[in-house]
Motif scaffolding. Sequence first.
Motif, PDB file in Angstrom:
ATOM      1  N   SER A  62      34.859  36.568  26.077  1.00 25.06           N
ATOM      2  CA  SER A  62      33.835  36.017  26.960  1.00 25.06           C
ATOM      3  C   SER A  62      33.780  36.774  28.282  1.00 25.06           C
ATOM      4  O   SER A  62      32.701  37.072  28.798  1.00 25.06           O
ATOM      5  CB  SER A  62      34.114  34.530  27.227  1.00 25.06           C
ATOM      6  N   ASP A  63      34.954  37.117  28.831  1.00 23.88           N
ATOM      7  CA  ASP A  63      35.006  37.889  30.073  1.00 23.88           C
ATOM      8  C   ASP A  63      34.336  39.247  29.903  1.00 23.88           C
ATOM      9  O   ASP A  63      33.606  39.718  30.788  1.00 23.88           O
ATOM     10  CB  ASP A  63      36.457  38.095  30.507  1.00 23.88           C
ATOM     11  N   MET A  64      34.583  39.893  28.777  1.00 25.50           N
ATOM     12  CA  MET A  64      33.997  41.220  28.536  1.00 25.50           C
ATOM     13  C   MET A  64      32.478  41.144  28.507  1.00 25.50           C
ATOM     14  O   MET A  64      31.794  42.011  29.049  1.00 25.50           O
ATOM     15  CB  MET A  64      34.537  41.795  27.222  1.00 25.50           C
ATOM     16  N   ILE A  65      31.935  40.079  27.917  1.00 28.90           N
ATOM     17  CA  ILE A  65      30.481  39.906  27.869  1.00 28.90           C
ATOM     18  C   ILE A  65      29.932  39.685  29.273  1.00 28.90           C
ATOM     19  O   ILE A  65      28.924  40.268  29.664  1.00 28.90           O
ATOM     20  CB  ILE A  65      30.118  38.716  26.955  1.00 28.90           C
ATOM     21  N   ILE A  66      30.601  38.834  30.058  1.00 25.66           N
ATOM     22  CA  ILE A  66      30.161  38.562  31.436  1.00 25.66           C
ATOM     23  C   ILE A  66      30.201  39.833  32.266  1.00 25.66           C
ATOM     24  O   ILE A  66      29.247  40.144  33.019  1.00 25.66           O
ATOM     25  CB  ILE A  66      31.048  37.472  32.078  1.00 25.66           C
ATOM     26  N   LEU A  67      31.275  40.614  32.131  1.00 25.84           N
ATOM     27  CA  LEU A  67      31.411  41.847  32.913  1.00 25.84           C
ATOM     28  C   LEU A  67      30.372  42.878  32.493  1.00 25.84           C
ATOM     29  O   LEU A  67      29.828  43.599  33.340  1.00 25.84           O
ATOM     30  CB  LEU A  67      32.823  42.405  32.746  1.00 25.84           C
TER      31      LEU A  67
ATOM     32  N   PHE B   1      32.200  30.716  33.220  1.00 21.19           N
ATOM     33  CA  PHE B   1      32.642  31.510  34.363  1.00 21.19           C
ATOM     34  C   PHE B   1      33.620  32.589  33.896  1.00 21.19           C
ATOM     35  O   PHE B   1      34.118  32.544  32.763  1.00 21.19           O
ATOM     36  CB  PHE B   1      33.314  30.621  35.413  1.00 21.19           C
ATOM     37  N   LEU B   2      33.881  33.521  34.753  1.00 21.22           N
ATOM     38  CA  LEU B   2      34.832  34.592  34.469  1.00 21.22           C
ATOM     39  C   LEU B   2      36.256  34.054  34.612  1.00 21.22           C
ATOM     40  O   LEU B   2      36.609  33.507  35.650  1.00 21.22           O
ATOM     41  CB  LEU B   2      34.615  35.757  35.449  1.00 21.22           C
ATOM     42  N   GLU B   3      37.065  34.189  33.570  1.00 18.40           N
ATOM     43  CA  GLU B   3      38.452  33.709  33.645  1.00 18.40           C
ATOM     44  C   GLU B   3      39.343  34.709  34.379  1.00 18.40           C
ATOM     45  O   GLU B   3      40.106  34.354  35.255  1.00 18.40           O
ATOM     46  CB  GLU B   3      39.021  33.481  32.243  1.00 18.40           C
ATOM     47  N   GLN B   4      39.285  35.954  33.935  1.00 17.37           N
ATOM     48  CA  GLN B   4      40.114  37.043  34.486  1.00 17.37           C
ATOM     49  C   GLN B   4      41.586  36.633  34.558  1.00 17.37           C
ATOM     50  O   GLN B   4      42.202  36.583  35.612  1.00 17.37           O
ATOM     51  CB  GLN B   4      39.614  37.475  35.869  1.00 17.37           C
ATOM     52  N   ARG B   5      42.139  36.353  33.376  1.00 18.56           N
ATOM     53  CA  ARG B   5      43.542  35.943  33.286  1.00 18.56           C
ATOM     54  C   ARG B   5      44.457  37.151  33.446  1.00 18.56           C
ATOM     55  O   ARG B   5      44.111  38.257  33.043  1.00 18.56           O
ATOM     56  CB  ARG B   5      43.819  35.300  31.928  1.00 18.56           C
ATOM     57  N   PRO B   6      45.651  36.951  33.993  1.00 15.99           N
ATOM     58  CA  PRO B   6      46.630  38.044  33.989  1.00 15.99           C
ATOM     59  C   PRO B   6      47.140  38.265  32.574  1.00 15.99           C
ATOM     60  O   PRO B   6      46.994  37.396  31.701  1.00 15.99           O
ATOM     61  CB  PRO B   6      47.745  37.513  34.902  1.00 15.99           C
ATOM     62  N   LYS B   7      47.739  39.400  32.324  1.00 14.24           N
ATOM     63  CA  LYS B   7      48.217  39.726  30.977  1.00 14.24           C
ATOM     64  C   LYS B   7      49.236  38.704  30.473  1.00 14.24           C
ATOM     65  O   LYS B   7      49.274  38.404  29.283  1.00 14.24           O
ATOM     66  CB  LYS B   7      48.822  41.133  30.963  1.00 14.24           C
ATOM     67  N   ILE B   8      50.052  38.161  31.375  1.00 15.50           N
ATOM     68  CA  ILE B   8      51.070  37.205  30.932  1.00 15.50           C
ATOM     69  C   ILE B   8      50.456  35.878  30.492  1.00 15.50           C
ATOM     70  O   ILE B   8      51.131  35.061  29.874  1.00 15.50           O
ATOM     71  CB  ILE B   8      52.139  36.954  32.031  1.00 15.50           C
ATOM     72  N   TRP B   9      49.167  35.666  30.818  1.00 14.10           N
ATOM     73  CA  TRP B   9      48.454  34.466  30.356  1.00 14.10           C
ATOM     74  C   TRP B   9      47.445  34.820  29.260  1.00 14.10           C
ATOM     75  O   TRP B   9      46.578  34.019  28.940  1.00 14.10           O
ATOM     76  CB  TRP B   9      47.725  33.781  31.502  1.00 14.10           C
TER      77      TRP B   9
END
Length: 245
Positions: A235-240, A221-229
């Motif tokens: 993996s997110d870039m591939i999904i997007l 799944f898409l994580e989409q973490r904030p910068k502080i995390w």
Amino acid sequence: MAMGSNRASEARGSQRLQALLQHFRSSPTNPNNFNLTRDQFNSKPTKRAAVLICLFEGADGNLRVILTQRASSLSTHSGEVALPGGKREEGDADDVETALREAKEEIGLDPSLVSVITLLEPFRTKYGITVIPVVGILSDKDAFSPVLNSAEVETIFDVPLEMFLKNDNRRAEEREWMGEKYLVHYFNYEAESEKKFVIWAITAAILIRAATVVLQRPPAFLEQRPKIWGGITESDMIILQNSSK
């Protein structure tokens, strides 16, 4: 300080745990490379914390991680699911010692039973606390008899590490902080006692990262973490990229 490694307990570990220990010991991402100093991230000792991701092999041969539910009497985050851990104290030699000391105080886990294999990159809270996740292996689960500090911990339980890479029993909510949109993940888990738990927020984010590193595969799944995390992952870039085609 020794890295919480106990050769006797390691010898009792299964082949899978032994292979995991060997993999991380031969990896450039070993604990010494991630033992960050207090001066980094402009973090004072009182603004630095460590948590223990304590893994062991379940009856089915899969890795499980020990979690706690915070006492309902606590003034902050009462009743929430957490990893054993807490703030760094002046006497702590490093982040590993902080995590192991806190686990001992909270759940009675003897540091000598834990073999630390790696430290993950720092996570920061909105309150400016830098949290260092310490990953360790409990090779001899039977040697651990939990003793809970009732002032801090209501209960202890364990879950499959792999659940933090699956879409099963997971939902996410979009949040925004300081102009940045990110996802907060919630994982539902029902223990054998039929008690239900929800693992979410920074604890869930840390466990997603731990599962990715230890099991060596990305979440489904898409994580989409904030910068502080840690911000966006590969993996997110591939999904997007795939979703935009």
